[in-house]
Design an enzyme around this catalytic site. Structure first.
Site, PDB file in Angstrom:
ATOM      1  N   SER A 199      61.655 112.177  18.380  1.00 54.01           N
ATOM      2  CA  SER A 199      61.921 112.378  16.966  1.00 54.01           C
ATOM      3  C   SER A 199      63.285 113.046  16.761  1.00 54.01           C
ATOM      4  O   SER A 199      64.302 112.505  17.192  1.00 54.01           O
ATOM      5  CB  SER A 199      60.785 113.184  16.333  1.00 54.01           C
ATOM      6  N   ASP A 248      54.869 103.824  12.690  1.00 52.94           N
ATOM      7  CA  ASP A 248      55.835 104.895  12.435  1.00 52.94           C
ATOM      8  C   ASP A 248      56.863 104.413  11.412  1.00 52.94           C
ATOM      9  O   ASP A 248      57.443 103.330  11.559  1.00 52.94           O
ATOM     10  CB  ASP A 248      56.516 105.264  13.755  1.00 52.94           C
ATOM     11  N   HIS A 305      53.729 108.019  14.721  1.00 53.96           N
ATOM     12  CA  HIS A 305      54.835 108.821  15.221  1.00 53.96           C
ATOM     13  C   HIS A 305      54.340 109.862  16.237  1.00 53.96           C
ATOM     14  O   HIS A 305      53.354 110.559  16.003  1.00 53.96           O
ATOM     15  CB  HIS A 305      55.505 109.508  14.029  1.00 53.96           C
TER      16      HIS A 305
END
Length: 300
Positions: free
Chosen positions: A154, A241, A273
């Protein structure tokens, strides 16, 4: 209120909505034999790295080095949370690598580009051990700096990308970054999205997604992609995601940038995610771990 991350009060107090206060101490894991410890790399800013080393059977053994940047939208989580401690312990055991998990100051109290600068300072601290007489004995004795990898998930994947760019532009004496692993990378697009309300607090000095550090596909991004200081990149995306398409866009842009390397992208269909962190026991997380292990053990 900057949902779902934090609220800033008029007196300057910051309240984080997603609890990330659960930290765990470094340990000697009895199941894997992986040892971990915390070492300060910046006295000035009170920042540490958490180091992980697998069970050493040969005192002269040199192992690949993985430098990891945690995710959390630049504003939550840390290398000391149970989420990242457990993941790095497992990865170090299965890949037989040394890992350096980097702490950086977080927004909104410390907005970007501070996290980038802190992460670069950590990399330079790692590099100070190249000659075997640096401040960290595990790195001095067992790290193979010719097989260094950058990785993150991320926002941490965004940081890893930016560190590979900075290494390509500024150089990094004695450290050869051979590969980079980006898990569900956070990159901005050309249009506002769910993260847009937070960006003015997290990176107040730039316009929304115009800066190539946030949006590598924006102005100047192609030049930065071409300067990546590594020869292999492995990208993971998840089907459910919201960042999936931007991961694919990064993949396509990197192939066309003039960068001289090999890039691969892997999609976990139907997954959310960072599922590999929140549900490490699922089959897809196991497959993802095997691919990272294979990537870091590739013979160059």
């Amino acid at each position: 209120m900057i949902s779902p991350f934090f609220r800033i009060y008029k007196n300057g107090k910051v309240e984080r909505f997603i609890a990330d206060t659960e930290t765990v101490p470094p340990s000697n894991d009895p199941q894997t034999g992986v040892q971990s410890k915390d070492t300060v790399f910046s006295q000035e800013n009170s920042l540490s790295v958490r180091l992980f080393i697998p069970k050493i059977t040969d005192p002269g053994q040199k192992l690949p080095l993985l430098i990891y940047f945690h995710g959390g939208a630049f504003c939550i989580e840390s290398p000391f949370s149970s989420l990242y401690h457990n993941y790095l312990t497992s990865l170090v055991h299965k890949a037989n690598v040394i890992a350096v998990s980097v702490q950086y100051r977080r927004a909104p109290e410390h907005p970007l580009p501070i996290a980038y600068d802190d992460s670069w300072a950590a990399i330079q601290w790692v590099a100070s051990n190249v000659n075997g007489d640096g401040p960290e004995s595990w790195l001095n004795k067992h790290a193979d700096f010719e097989r260094t990898f950058l990785a993150g998930d991320s926002a941490g994947a965004n940081i890893a990308h930016n560190m590979a760019v900075r290494a390509g532009v500024n150089g990094l004496t004695g450290v050869k970054i051979v590969g980079m692993v980006l898990a569900h990378p956070f990159f901005g697009g050309n249009d506002p999205d769910w993260f847009s309300p937070a960006i003015e607090f997290i990176f107040p000095s730039v316009r929304i997604y115009d800066d190539p550090r946030i949006n590598p596909l924006g102005a100047g991004g192609q030049l930065e992609l071409a300067s990546l200081r590594c020869t292999r990149v492995l990208i993971f995306v998840a089907g459910k995601d919201g960042l999936r398409d931007r991961g694919f866009a990064y993949y396509e842009a990197l192939k066309k940038s003039g960068w001289c390397g090999v890039v691969e992208i892997v999609e976990a269909e139907g997954k959310d995610h960072v599922f590999h962190l929140t549900n490490p026991a699922c089959d897809e997380a196991g497959a993802m771990m095997k691919q990272v292990v294979s990537f870091t053990n590739y013979v160059h």
